[in-house]
Scaffold this active site. Structure first.
Site, PDB file in Angstrom:
ATOM      1  N   ASN A  42       0.837  -1.201   0.000  1.00 22.80           N
ATOM      2  CA  ASN A  42       0.000   0.000   0.000  1.00 22.80           C
ATOM      3  C   ASN A  42       0.874   1.254   0.000  1.00 22.80           C
ATOM      4  OD1 ASN A  42       0.645  -0.831   2.685  1.00 22.80           O
ATOM      5  ND2 ASN A  42      -0.995   0.405   3.539  1.00 22.80           N
ATOM      6  N   GLU A  60       0.401   5.251   0.545  1.00 25.84           N
ATOM      7  CA  GLU A  60      -0.523   6.310   0.966  1.00 25.84           C
ATOM      8  C   GLU A  60      -0.061   7.654   0.420  1.00 25.84           C
ATOM      9  OE1 GLU A  60      -0.950   5.856   5.260  1.00 25.84           O
ATOM     10  OE2 GLU A  60      -2.112   4.016   4.949  1.00 25.84           O
ATOM     11  N   CYS A 104      -4.167   0.546  -2.487  1.00 24.56           N
ATOM     12  CA  CYS A 104      -4.042  -0.647  -1.646  1.00 24.56           C
ATOM     13  C   CYS A 104      -2.996  -1.604  -2.228  1.00 24.56           C
ATOM     14  CB  CYS A 104      -5.371  -1.395  -1.579  1.00 24.56           C
ATOM     15  SG  CYS A 104      -6.694  -0.522  -0.760  1.00 24.56           S
ATOM     16  N   GLU A 107      -3.238  -4.800  -2.725  1.00 24.69           N
ATOM     17  CA  GLU A 107      -3.764  -5.770  -3.695  1.00 24.69           C
ATOM     18  C   GLU A 107      -3.821  -5.171  -5.096  1.00 24.69           C
ATOM     19  OE1 GLU A 107      -4.986  -4.853  -0.807  1.00 24.69           O
ATOM     20  OE2 GLU A 107      -6.023  -6.474   0.226  1.00 24.69           O
ATOM     21  N   CYS A 159     -10.295  -4.973   0.613  1.00 28.56           N
ATOM     22  CA  CYS A 159     -11.467  -4.091   0.551  1.00 28.56           C
ATOM     23  C   CYS A 159     -12.291  -4.416  -0.697  1.00 28.56           C
ATOM     24  CB  CYS A 159     -11.034  -2.629   0.565  1.00 28.56           C
ATOM     25  SG  CYS A 159     -10.314  -2.067  -0.984  1.00 28.56           S
ATOM     26  N   CYS A 182     -10.688  -3.626  -4.098  1.00 32.21           N
ATOM     27  CA  CYS A 182      -9.651  -4.588  -4.505  1.00 32.21           C
ATOM     28  C   CYS A 182     -10.265  -5.917  -4.944  1.00 32.21           C
ATOM     29  CB  CYS A 182      -8.654  -4.808  -3.367  1.00 32.21           C
ATOM     30  SG  CYS A 182      -7.587  -3.371  -3.123  1.00 32.21           S
TER      31      CYS A 182
END
Ligand code: THU
Length: 136
Positions: free
Chosen positions: A50, A52, A61, A63, A94, A97
């Site tokens: 991930n 940010e 993310c 994934e 999530c 993803c």
């Protein structure tokens, strides 16, 4: 919950790759580090972490980072996935993803690994039984 299946291919290889990616996580805001590794139909391993951003909504993310790496390398079919986190909680992917993964795999066994290296086995079809398909 099971102890880490260190010898069970392909998870040993995928978990190690996901943990390596997690070590590069850029997550200064949430402090929630995630690593993902995908086994391609070509038997190559593609990983992501991930990343940010100070403009929080721009975060990507792990994934999806892994999916984009795989597709950029020419792999469009995945056969297994590992997602690891630095949290005591299991890193369930999530919804965004899951939807992106579903574009490249109808059935996908997924192993989740927490910071204690406990594992939980699940699958894309369990977590997202009815993915969106254009025209469906
Ligand atoms: N995160 C992932 O990497 N994968 C998911 O499926 C859910 C959330 C990341 C995004 C953000 O950097 C942090 O976890 C907290 O939401």
């Amino acid at each position: 919950m099971k102890a880490l299946p260190k010898k069970s291919w392909p998870y040993d290889k995928l978990i190690a790759a996901a943990q390596k990616a997690l070590a590069n996580s850029y997550s200064p805001y949430s402090k929630f580090a995630v690593g993902c590794a995908l086994l391609g139909e070509d038997r190559a391993v593609y990983s992501g972490t991930n990343v940010e951003n100070g403009s929080y909504g721009l975060t990507i993310c792990a994934e999806r980072a892994a999916v984009f790496t795989a597709v950029s390398a020419g792999c469009r079919k995945f056969v297994a996935a590992a997602v690891v986190s630095n949290s005591e909680k299991f890193p369930y992917p999530c919804g965004a993803c899951l939807q992106v993964l579903s574009e490249f795999a109808a059935k996908l066994p997924i192993v989740l690994v927490n910071r204690e290296e406990l594992t939980k086995e699940t699958s894309l079809e369990k977590l997202l039984p009815s993915p969106f398909r254009p025209g469906s």
